[in-house]
Scaffold this motif. Structure first.
Motif, PDB file in Angstrom:
ATOM      1  N   ALA A 207      -5.323   6.863   2.622  1.00 34.52           N
ATOM      2  CA  ALA A 207      -5.733   8.037   1.840  1.00 34.52           C
ATOM      3  C   ALA A 207      -6.460   9.042   2.733  1.00 34.52           C
ATOM      4  CB  ALA A 207      -6.623   7.603   0.673  1.00 34.52           C
TER       5      ALA A 207
ATOM      6  N   ASN B  66       0.806  -1.223   0.000  1.00 31.32           N
ATOM      7  CA  ASN B  66       0.000   0.000   0.000  1.00 31.32           C
ATOM      8  C   ASN B  66       0.841   1.275   0.000  1.00 31.32           C
ATOM      9  OD1 ASN B  66      -2.568   1.405   0.264  1.00 31.32           O
ATOM     10  ND2 ASN B  66      -1.776   2.007   2.258  1.00 31.32           N
TER      11      ASN B  66
ATOM     12  N   ASP C   4      -3.841  10.931   4.478  1.00 32.80           N
ATOM     13  CA  ASP C   4      -3.182  11.862   3.551  1.00 32.80           C
ATOM     14  C   ASP C   4      -4.058  13.099   3.333  1.00 32.80           C
ATOM     15  OD1 ASP C   4      -1.120  10.062   3.353  1.00 32.80           O
ATOM     16  OD2 ASP C   4      -1.748   9.238   1.422  1.00 32.80           O
TER      17      ASP C   4
ATOM     18  N   THR D 297      -0.409   4.459   0.317  1.00 35.67           N
ATOM     19  CA  THR D 297      -1.001   5.631   0.984  1.00 35.67           C
ATOM     20  C   THR D 297      -0.649   5.624   2.470  1.00 35.67           C
ATOM     21  OG1 THR D 297      -3.070   4.486   1.470  1.00 35.67           O
ATOM     22  CG2 THR D 297      -2.950   5.661  -0.630  1.00 35.67           C
TER      23      THR D 297
ATOM     24  N   TRP E  34      -5.977   0.927   1.824  1.00 35.57           N
ATOM     25  CA  TRP E  34      -5.743   2.057   0.911  1.00 35.57           C
ATOM     26  C   TRP E  34      -6.543   3.283   1.365  1.00 35.57           C
ATOM     27  CZ3 TRP E  34      -7.998   5.564  -2.324  1.00 35.57           C
ATOM     28  CH2 TRP E  34      -7.150   6.197  -3.257  1.00 35.57           C
TER      29      TRP E  34
END
Ligand SMILES: NC(=O)C1=CN([C@@H]2O[C@H](COP(=O)(O)OP(=O)(O)OC[C@H]3O[C@@H](n4cnc5c(N)ncnc54)[C@H](OP(=O)(O)O)[C@@H]3O)[C@@H](O)[C@H]2O)[C@@H](O)CC1
Ligand SMILES: Nc1ncnc2c1ncn2[C@@H]1O[C@H](COP(=O)(O)OP(=O)(O)O)[C@@H](O)[C@H]1O
Ligand SMILES: [K+]
Length: 513
Positions: A473, A430, A476, A432, A469
């Motif tokens: 994300a 992954n 992020d 992210t 993921w």
């Protein structure tokens, strides 16, 4: 798009086959692979220098060329940069043995170009860029002596560092710095050749590789055996991002029961339960194993239903077993019941430690028919494998694969570059997430997302990759909004996870209409 992560052995096999093809005149792009690698890297270097401020653009580029073919790539790049009018200084560290014919040609080309060769790194403090062509996939032992000194010196510079193929000192397969006591180049960018490599994306890899660019050198990797590892992305779970029908009801999105909440650890189960709601489960229960402990009600999330395990029927519900569950006899009973049941389950945290302590439970996990996701961090994985977390980190892909094989379950080995593994050895890494997740509770949130996706009918493999993921994300996204990485809290993740999931669902809907 090729999201394959190729092992060093696979890259060598592709190289070998294509060298033959080039010799027979079949290759689509002109020049040897090394010429192409040098040209691709020089183009990227020019692009990166071009975006720098004017005063840094006028500075020289330092090219470090090692004794093998990675050094050959660097010499090709130096020749190309020289031709483009860049002021280049080359430090060539020749080995004791003979170099390959390609590397010898690259040296001749670089010598014939305007690049200046130096015997020691000139005492220039301000470079436009440093190019690391010391070692690539041929690194055989830890960096020592002059190499080590150079790497340490690069670390003190404040300029872009472009690594060729792999940052020197990093193992391209595992993402570990080759040790014991090894060092590696800390690059801002890595241009990797022929195919992407797992070691650039997991363990220490993300810190050393920086932004990864893949230059395929005109080779069609589809012609070769497909890799067993891939970089995770929505394409791996897009089939399950169906927009909801208007005529939907909550029964279609499943029940999640988070079993945990022992004395003093109620928050873990509440976090997992909250995010399960935000990730779309139809109904969510927080089930405490300790009748004396825990709330009856979550004022922040009144939709959650609180129960105690002794009086709760787990059948027909996706179970998240472990967040703050403790090791009481009641915890053990519910865990065993869940493992022997037919529902899809997620085993996390204390649930994993109980499984690690019992080979009988491990065998029961391996015999399960329903979907099973286990989500260990490296220490929990080490307990399950009977080894140390250092050993797990030394080979994250191998460890996750071995655990998946033993437990016949989808394994999520957490940490920077989380590795998701199937029992048959298939792996997704992954990309992210960020260090904002390195605080208590974010693992509970991940387990809750896994549970919610399972409850909505996703198979374990896709649910695990999707959850990992989206969890990364979401973090992020919070960083982009200024919420972290420092001080990001797990409690802020559920709404961000929801935003990420809905973004993907609406994209999937738009693509279908
Ligand atoms: N072939 C192709 O078609 C293509 C290859 N490409 C490029 O080639 C790279 C692989 O090249 P490679 O196999 O020559 O290995 P490389 O990474 O340069 O290092 C080996 C050298 O280092 C030495 N050495 C190792 N460890 C050491 C240490 N710790 N400290 C000191 N010395 C050490 C080792 O010597 P040893 O002493 O072990 O005998 C040997 O001399 C690949 O990453 C890509 O960049 C691209 O151009 C695409 C096409
Ligand atoms: N530096 C990091 N980069 C990316 N993800 C991280 C990082 N540190 C932690 N994470 C993620 O955060 C979660 C932490 O889980 P875990 O270690 O179980 O902690 P806890 O249960 O205490 O919250 C995992 O999903 C892990 O992959
Ligand atoms: K390198």
């Amino acid at each position: 798009m090729d999201n394959g992560l190729y092992s060093v052995a696979q890259i060598r096999a592709i190289e070998g086959a294509s060298a033959q093809a080039t010799a027979e005149g079949e290759a689509g792009e002109a020049g040897s692979l090394m010429r192409r690698a040098g040209r691709a890297a020089a183009n990227l270097a020019l692009e990166l220098i071009g975006t720098a401020r004017e005063e840094s653009r006028l500075r020289p580029v330092l090219v470090l060329a090692g004794p093998g073919n990675n050094g050959g790539d660097a010499l090709e790049l130096a020749a190309n940069l020289g031709e483009a009018g860049v002021d280049v200084v080359v430090l060539h560290l020749a080995g004791s043995g003979p170099s390959s014919p390609e590397a010898a040609q690259a040296l001749a080309r670089a010598r014939a170009s305007s690049a200046n060769f130096a015997d020691v790194a000139p005492d220039v403090r301000e470079w436009a860029m440093v190019v690391d062509g010391l070692f690539g996939i041929g690194l055989a032992r830890p960096l020592e002596g002059r190499y080590r000194e150079l790497v340490t010196a690069i670390d003190r510079l404040r300029c872009p560092v472009l690594a060729l193929d792999v940052p020197s000192g990093l193992d391209a397969d595992t993402g570990a710095v080759v040790g014991p006591g090894g060092v590696a180049v800390r690059a801002t960018h890595t241009i990797t050749f022929i195919g992407d490599k797992a070691g650039l994306h997991t363990g220490e890899g993300r810190d050393y590789a920086g932004v990864v660019h893949v230059a395929r050198l005109g080779l069609d990797t589809a012609a070769f055996e497909p890799p067993r590892a891939r970089l995770a992305g929505p394409s791996l779970f897009a089939a399950h991002l169906a927009p909801r029908r208007q005529n939907s009801h909550k029964g279609q999105f499943g029940d999640v029961a988070v079993v945990g909440g022992a004395h003093g650890m109620v928050g873990a189960a509440v976090l997992a339960a909250r995010v399960a709601l935000h990730a779309g489960a139809g109904r969510v229960f927080a089930v405490g194993v300790d009748a004396e402990a825990g709330p009856q009600f979550d004022p922040m999330q009144p939709e959650l239903m609180f129960r105690t395990s002794a009086a709760f029927d787990t059948d027909g519900r996706v179970l998240v077993l472990g967040p703050g569950m403790g090791d009481s006899s009641e915890a053990m009973r519910v865990l065993g019941h869940g493992i022997d049941g037919a529902s899809a389950i997620v085993i996390d945290a204390d649930g994993l430690n109980l499984v690690a302590a019992s080979t009988a439970l491990q065998e029961r996990v391996a015999r399960r028919q329903g979907g099973t996701i286990v989500t260990p961090h490296p220490l929990e994985a080490a307990r399950l494998l009977g080894t140390s977390s250092a050993e797990v980190q030394a080979d994250r892909l191998g460890s996750a694969r071995e655990l998946a094989r033993r437990l016949q379950a989808v394994v999520v080995l957490k940490g920077s570059g989380t590795v998701v593994a199937q029992p048959d050895g298939e792996v997704a890494v992954n990309p992210t997430g960020n260090p904002g997740l390195a605080s208590g509770g974010s693992g509970d949130v991940l387990a809750g997302v896994c549970g919610a996706l399972l409850a909505q009918g996703w198979p374990a493999w896709e649910a695990a990759i999707g959850a990992v993921w989206m969890h990364g994300a979401a973090a992020d996204r919070l960083v982009e909004e200024g919420v972290g990485p420092v001080g990001m809290t797990a409690g802020e993740l559920p709404k961000a996870v929801r935003a990420v999931l809905n973004g993907l669902v609406s994209e999937a809907g738009a693509n279908r209409s």
